[in-house]
Design a protein around this motif. Structure first.
Motif, PDB file in Angstrom:
ATOM      1  N   GLY A  40     -16.094 -25.579   7.381  1.00  0.00           N
ATOM      2  CA  GLY A  40     -15.063 -24.770   8.036  1.00  0.00           C
ATOM      3  C   GLY A  40     -13.874 -25.602   8.467  1.00  0.00           C
ATOM      4  N   PHE A  41     -14.128 -26.772   9.054  1.00  0.00           N
ATOM      5  CA  PHE A  41     -13.037 -27.652   9.480  1.00  0.00           C
ATOM      6  C   PHE A  41     -12.250 -28.158   8.274  1.00  0.00           C
ATOM      7  CE2 PHE A  41     -15.891 -28.603  13.296  1.00  0.00           C
ATOM      8  CZ  PHE A  41     -15.279 -27.645  14.077  1.00  0.00           C
ATOM      9  N   THR A  42     -12.934 -28.397   7.160  1.00  0.00           N
ATOM     10  CA  THR A  42     -12.262 -28.844   5.940  1.00  0.00           C
ATOM     11  C   THR A  42     -11.374 -27.736   5.381  1.00  0.00           C
ATOM     12  OG1 THR A  42     -14.093 -30.333   5.439  1.00  0.00           O
ATOM     13  CG2 THR A  42     -12.622 -29.767   3.617  1.00  0.00           C
ATOM     14  N   ILE A  43     -11.886 -26.515   5.350  1.00  0.00           N
ATOM     15  CA  ILE A  43     -11.077 -25.381   4.889  1.00  0.00           C
ATOM     16  C   ILE A  43      -9.837 -25.249   5.765  1.00  0.00           C
ATOM     17  CG2 ILE A  43     -10.992 -22.858   4.668  1.00  0.00           C
ATOM     18  CD1 ILE A  43     -13.995 -23.021   3.850  1.00  0.00           C
ATOM     19  N   TYR A  44     -10.012 -25.432   7.064  1.00  0.00           N
ATOM     20  CA  TYR A  44      -8.876 -25.365   7.987  1.00  0.00           C
ATOM     21  C   TYR A  44      -7.785 -26.345   7.566  1.00  0.00           C
ATOM     22  CZ  TYR A  44      -6.105 -26.031  12.198  1.00  0.00           C
ATOM     23  OH  TYR A  44      -5.050 -26.128  13.076  1.00  0.00           O
ATOM     24  N   GLU A  45      -8.177 -27.555   7.221  1.00  0.00           N
ATOM     25  CA  GLU A  45      -7.198 -28.572   6.826  1.00  0.00           C
ATOM     26  C   GLU A  45      -6.544 -28.252   5.488  1.00  0.00           C
ATOM     27  OE1 GLU A  45      -6.017 -30.913   8.747  1.00  0.00           O
ATOM     28  OE2 GLU A  45      -7.424 -30.382  10.340  1.00  0.00           O
ATOM     29  N   LEU A  46      -7.244 -27.547   4.611  1.00  0.00           N
ATOM     30  CA  LEU A  46      -6.710 -27.221   3.293  1.00  0.00           C
ATOM     31  C   LEU A  46      -5.746 -26.041   3.302  1.00  0.00           C
ATOM     32  CD1 LEU A  46      -9.945 -27.540   1.128  1.00  0.00           C
ATOM     33  CD2 LEU A  46      -8.013 -29.124   1.183  1.00  0.00           C
ATOM     34  N   ILE A  47      -5.905 -25.157   4.268  1.00  0.00           N
ATOM     35  CA  ILE A  47      -5.120 -23.919   4.291  1.00  0.00           C
ATOM     36  C   ILE A  47      -3.661 -24.191   4.628  1.00  0.00           C
ATOM     37  CG2 ILE A  47      -4.757 -21.766   5.559  1.00  0.00           C
ATOM     38  CD1 ILE A  47      -7.800 -21.576   5.826  1.00  0.00           C
ATOM     39  N   LYS A  48      -2.815 -23.622   3.820  1.00  0.00           N
ATOM     40  CA  LYS A  48      -1.377 -23.609   4.090  1.00  0.00           C
ATOM     41  C   LYS A  48      -1.021 -22.151   4.348  1.00  0.00           C
ATOM     42  CE  LYS A  48      -0.980 -27.941   2.846  1.00  0.00           C
ATOM     43  NZ  LYS A  48      -1.762 -28.738   3.713  1.00  0.00           N
ATOM     44  N   PRO A  49      -0.892 -21.763   5.630  1.00  0.00           N
ATOM     45  CA  PRO A  49      -0.738 -20.342   5.965  1.00  0.00           C
ATOM     46  C   PRO A  49       0.476 -19.670   5.333  1.00  0.00           C
ATOM     47  CG  PRO A  49      -0.696 -21.705   7.947  1.00  0.00           C
ATOM     48  CD  PRO A  49      -0.885 -22.610   6.786  1.00  0.00           C
ATOM     49  N   ILE A  50       1.485 -20.441   4.953  1.00  0.00           N
ATOM     50  CA  ILE A  50       2.674 -19.817   4.363  1.00  0.00           C
ATOM     51  C   ILE A  50       2.454 -19.396   2.913  1.00  0.00           C
ATOM     52  CG2 ILE A  50       4.334 -20.941   5.893  1.00  0.00           C
ATOM     53  CD1 ILE A  50       4.833 -22.985   3.644  1.00  0.00           C
ATOM     54  N   LEU A  51       1.378 -19.876   2.302  1.00  0.00           N
ATOM     55  CA  LEU A  51       1.097 -19.522   0.918  1.00  0.00           C
ATOM     56  C   LEU A  51       0.290 -18.228   0.864  1.00  0.00           C
ATOM     57  CD1 LEU A  51       0.130 -22.983  -0.619  1.00  0.00           C
ATOM     58  CD2 LEU A  51       2.330 -21.812  -0.734  1.00  0.00           C
ATOM     59  N   LYS A  52       0.874 -17.205   0.286  1.00  0.00           N
ATOM     60  CA  LYS A  52       0.192 -15.913   0.174  1.00  0.00           C
ATOM     61  C   LYS A  52      -1.117 -16.056  -0.606  1.00  0.00           C
ATOM     62  CE  LYS A  52       0.837 -11.154  -1.164  1.00  0.00           C
ATOM     63  NZ  LYS A  52       1.640 -10.164  -1.819  1.00  0.00           N
ATOM     64  N   SER A  53      -1.122 -16.933  -1.587  1.00  0.00           N
ATOM     65  CA  SER A  53      -2.332 -17.118  -2.391  1.00  0.00           C
ATOM     66  C   SER A  53      -3.483 -17.650  -1.545  1.00  0.00           C
ATOM     67  CB  SER A  53      -2.064 -18.057  -3.568  1.00  0.00           C
ATOM     68  OG  SER A  53      -1.694 -19.341  -3.102  1.00  0.00           O
ATOM     69  N   HIS A  54      -3.189 -18.486  -0.542  1.00  0.00           N
ATOM     70  CA  HIS A  54      -4.230 -18.999   0.343  1.00  0.00           C
ATOM     71  C   HIS A  54      -4.786 -17.880   1.221  1.00  0.00           C
ATOM     72  CE1 HIS A  54      -3.746 -23.619   0.268  1.00  0.00           C
ATOM     73  NE2 HIS A  54      -3.615 -23.096  -0.937  1.00  0.00           N
ATOM     74  N   TYR A  55      -3.882 -17.023   1.691  1.00  0.00           N
ATOM     75  CA  TYR A  55      -4.328 -15.896   2.504  1.00  0.00           C
ATOM     76  C   TYR A  55      -5.288 -15.030   1.698  1.00  0.00           C
ATOM     77  CZ  TYR A  55      -4.273 -11.683   5.323  1.00  0.00           C
ATOM     78  OH  TYR A  55      -4.664 -10.616   6.067  1.00  0.00           O
ATOM     79  N   GLU A  56      -4.872 -14.655   0.506  1.00  0.00           N
ATOM     80  CA  GLU A  56      -5.697 -13.782  -0.328  1.00  0.00           C
ATOM     81  C   GLU A  56      -7.014 -14.442  -0.715  1.00  0.00           C
ATOM     82  OE1 GLU A  56      -2.912 -12.999  -3.448  1.00  0.00           O
ATOM     83  OE2 GLU A  56      -1.834 -11.499  -2.276  1.00  0.00           O
ATOM     84  N   LYS A  57      -6.981 -15.747  -0.932  1.00  0.00           N
ATOM     85  CA  LYS A  57      -8.171 -16.470  -1.375  1.00  0.00           C
ATOM     86  C   LYS A  57      -9.215 -16.615  -0.272  1.00  0.00           C
ATOM     87  CE  LYS A  57      -9.471 -20.901  -3.446  1.00  0.00           C
ATOM     88  NZ  LYS A  57      -8.959 -22.179  -3.955  1.00  0.00           N
ATOM     89  N   TYR A  58      -8.757 -16.854   0.938  1.00  0.00           N
ATOM     90  CA  TYR A  58      -9.689 -17.212   2.006  1.00  0.00           C
ATOM     91  C   TYR A  58      -9.949 -16.143   3.055  1.00  0.00           C
ATOM     92  CZ  TYR A  58      -9.142 -22.083   0.462  1.00  0.00           C
ATOM     93  OH  TYR A  58      -9.128 -23.241  -0.255  1.00  0.00           O
TER      94      TYR A  58
END
Length: 147
Positions: A40-58
């Motif tokens: 979970g902490f690793t996913i947090y570091e990988l997420i770029k909230p401005i990327l719509k694709s990250h939102y949809e993916k996660y």
């Protein structure tokens, strides 16, 4: 708060005494919980909230984990979940506070504080009665921040 070396049988005995860890029977299960938190902490570091694709993916995947009471090791996932959808997470965070599940309580209170969720005040006031002084303290700090 009581600190225990997590590589000892004392840790296993301690966690077995907590209702939210009912059914843990081995150190391997404790290690699995720890690994899930690190993921979970690793996913947090990988997420770029401005990327719509990250939102949809996660987003939906994290929501299903965070809201699943049977998934042990959710605390790291809460942090990642909040990073993706601040407004969307409010109702789920309020539910997590009411559960008072130690698995996610710390990260949930910190998220409520960061997002300044005023609707959380009643739940935070209940946490002022918690048996663990650590949770009472962070609940009080969050209430002070919320005004």
């Amino acid at each position: 708060m009581k600190f225990i070396d997590c590589s000892t049988l004392d840790a296993l005995e301690y966690f077995q005494s907590k209702p939210e860890y009912k059914g843990i029977s081995s150190m391997d299960e404790l290690y699995t919980i720890d690994v899930r938190q690190m993921i979970g902490f690793t996913i947090y570091e990988l997420i770029k909230p401005i990327l719509k694709s990250h939102y949809e993916k996660y987003y939906q995947r994290l929501k299903s984990i965070v809201t699943n009471k049977h998934y042990r090791g959710r605390s790291g996932m809460v942090k990642a979940f909040v990073k993706l959808g601040k407004k969307e997470t409010v109702s789920d965070l309020l539910k997590l506070l009411e559960e008072a599940d130690l698995d996610v309580l710390d990260s949930t209170i910190k998220a409520v504080s960061k997002l300044k969720i005023k609707e959380a005040k009643p739940s935070l006031q209940e946490l002022l009665k918690h048996e663990d002084s650590y949770f009472r303290d962070i609940a009080q700090k969050t209430l002070n921040k919320l005004g």
